[in-house]
Design a protein around this motif. Structure first.
Motif, PDB file in Angstrom:
ATOM      1  N   ARG A 221      -4.154  47.604  50.698  1.00  0.00           N
ATOM      2  CA  ARG A 221      -3.771  47.545  49.279  1.00  0.00           C
ATOM      3  C   ARG A 221      -4.955  47.156  48.403  1.00  0.00           C
ATOM      4  N   GLU A 225      -8.144  48.418  44.770  1.00  0.00           N
ATOM      5  CA  GLU A 225      -7.468  47.828  43.612  1.00  0.00           C
ATOM      6  C   GLU A 225      -8.330  47.786  42.369  1.00  0.00           C
ATOM      7  N   ALA A 241       2.205  55.663  45.377  1.00  0.00           N
ATOM      8  CA  ALA A 241       2.544  55.643  46.791  1.00  0.00           C
ATOM      9  C   ALA A 241       3.988  56.063  47.020  1.00  0.00           C
ATOM     10  N   SER A 246       5.152  51.568  48.821  1.00  0.00           N
ATOM     11  CA  SER A 246       5.489  50.883  47.574  1.00  0.00           C
ATOM     12  C   SER A 246       6.327  49.638  47.849  1.00  0.00           C
ATOM     13  N   ASN A 253       0.787  48.642  44.173  1.00  0.00           N
ATOM     14  CA  ASN A 253      -0.096  49.805  44.197  1.00  0.00           C
ATOM     15  C   ASN A 253      -0.288  50.376  42.784  1.00  0.00           C
ATOM     16  N   HIS A 255      -1.415  49.132  40.201  1.00  0.00           N
ATOM     17  CA  HIS A 255      -2.058  47.843  39.959  1.00  0.00           C
ATOM     18  C   HIS A 255      -2.416  47.613  38.499  1.00  0.00           C
ATOM     19  N   TYR A 292      -1.405  56.944  49.520  1.00  0.00           N
ATOM     20  CA  TYR A 292      -2.341  56.358  50.475  1.00  0.00           C
ATOM     21  C   TYR A 292      -2.856  57.376  51.476  1.00  0.00           C
TER      22      TYR A 292
END
Length: 314
Positions: A221, A225, A241, A246, A253, A255, A292
């Motif tokens: 994660r 970021e 995601a 998630s 995610n 962010h 991802y």
């Protein structure tokens, strides 16, 4: 749109985050699922193959880390004590919750975000630190900036840097963290009493199948970021995601949304993002990934960037 709803207009973060006016039931459901899953997995460990325990154990430990993140921002009850007790059992063993809360809230000073001298969660090095490193250390740091390196080396580096700092603090006569460590010792004792005492799981097995891969999964994660950019809103990523990831990261995610609205509970983040998606994507300079799978495909063996903070080369 009001200024407080525009991406990039970051409010000041209260020392411990805003407390909700009511109990957030969905977060308590997550906590119950984590502890129930953890209890069942450790209880039946003798009849489960390692290839079942490792991914589920890692997921549960990383999920608990996401729950801790919610608690740092004042969720899920109006009682700070109740919130802290909710995450008292330290499934990943390594860091006292109160110290994590302190450094994470300091990380939310967005004016200093990614600055290696001011942001406690920055993965960048400043020019002076970089100059002190030798060829081997630089090679390891570059490997650490690949996703494979972050998964394999990341937990070890986190442990080394954190414990080195805490040992130096203690030997320097600064005992200000003693209370946090005492509470943490209680949380670790609760976990190990269950794992080793009641479930009879060897410590090495817990460390190999739960703790280390759980920290590694959490570092997936944090891998992308933040990036160092002059514009604050371009420093935080958006990763759209799937439901499994998630839920694991409790929507962290997305962010940039979290940094814009750090007090927003995890289950309200997706709707807030959908309503303002175009604005968020326009504001963060294209720092966006479809999921991802794209992150793994692009960066598993390729460094996302150099470890030296861009300001040091300007």
């Amino acid at each position: 749109m009001p200024a407080e709803d525009r991406p990039g207009q970051h409010p000041a973060v209260p020392p411990r985050g805003p407390l909700p006016r009511r109990i957030e039931g969905l977060t308590l459901v997550v906590a119950a699922a984590i502890y129930a899953g953890f209890g069942a997995l450790t209880w039946f460990h003798e009849i489960l193959p390692w290839w079942v325990m490792l991914p589920i154990g890692a997921y549960l430990v990383a999920w608990h880390g996401s729950l801790q993140h919610e608690v740092t921002h004042g969720h899920p009850t109006p009682s700070a004590l109740a919130n802290e007790l909710l995450v008292l059992p330290s499934l990943w063993l390594w860091i006292p919750f109160r110290l994590y809360r302190e450094t994470h809230l300091a990380h939310h000073n967005d004016a200093q975000l990614t600055d290696p001298l001011a942001d406690p969660e920055s993965y960048y090095l400043d020019a002076a630190s970089w100059a002190k490193t030798g060829p081997l250390t630089r090679a390891l740091l570059r490997a650490h900036n690949t996703l494979a390196g972050r998964i394999v080396l990341g937990p070890l580096r986190c442990l080394m840097l954190f414990y080195r700092g805490e040992i130096a603090r203690a030997f320097g006569g600064d005992l200000s963290h003693a209370r946090a460590w005492a509470i943490h010792a209680l949380g670790v004792t609760l976990v190990l009493a269950w794992v080793m005492g009641i479930c009879q799981m060897p410590l090495w097995q817990y460390l190999v199948l739960f703790v280390y891969p759980g920290i590694s999964l959490s570092l997936v994660r944090s891998f992308l970021e933040h990036q160092a950019r002059p514009e604050v809103s371009e420093r935080s990523v958006i990763i759209e995601a799937g439901p499994l990831m998630s839920l694991l990261f409790l929507n962290n995610n997305l962010h940039l949304v979290h940094h814009d609205k750090p007090g927003l509970p995890w289950y309200r983040i997706p709707a807030f993002y959908r309503q303002r998606r175009a604005l968020f994507l326009a504001s963060n300079g294209g720092y966006y990934y479809k999921g991802y799978s794209e992150v793994f495909r692009r960066y598993f063996l390729r460094a996302k960037e150099q470890p030296l903070h861009p300001s040091a080369t300007a």
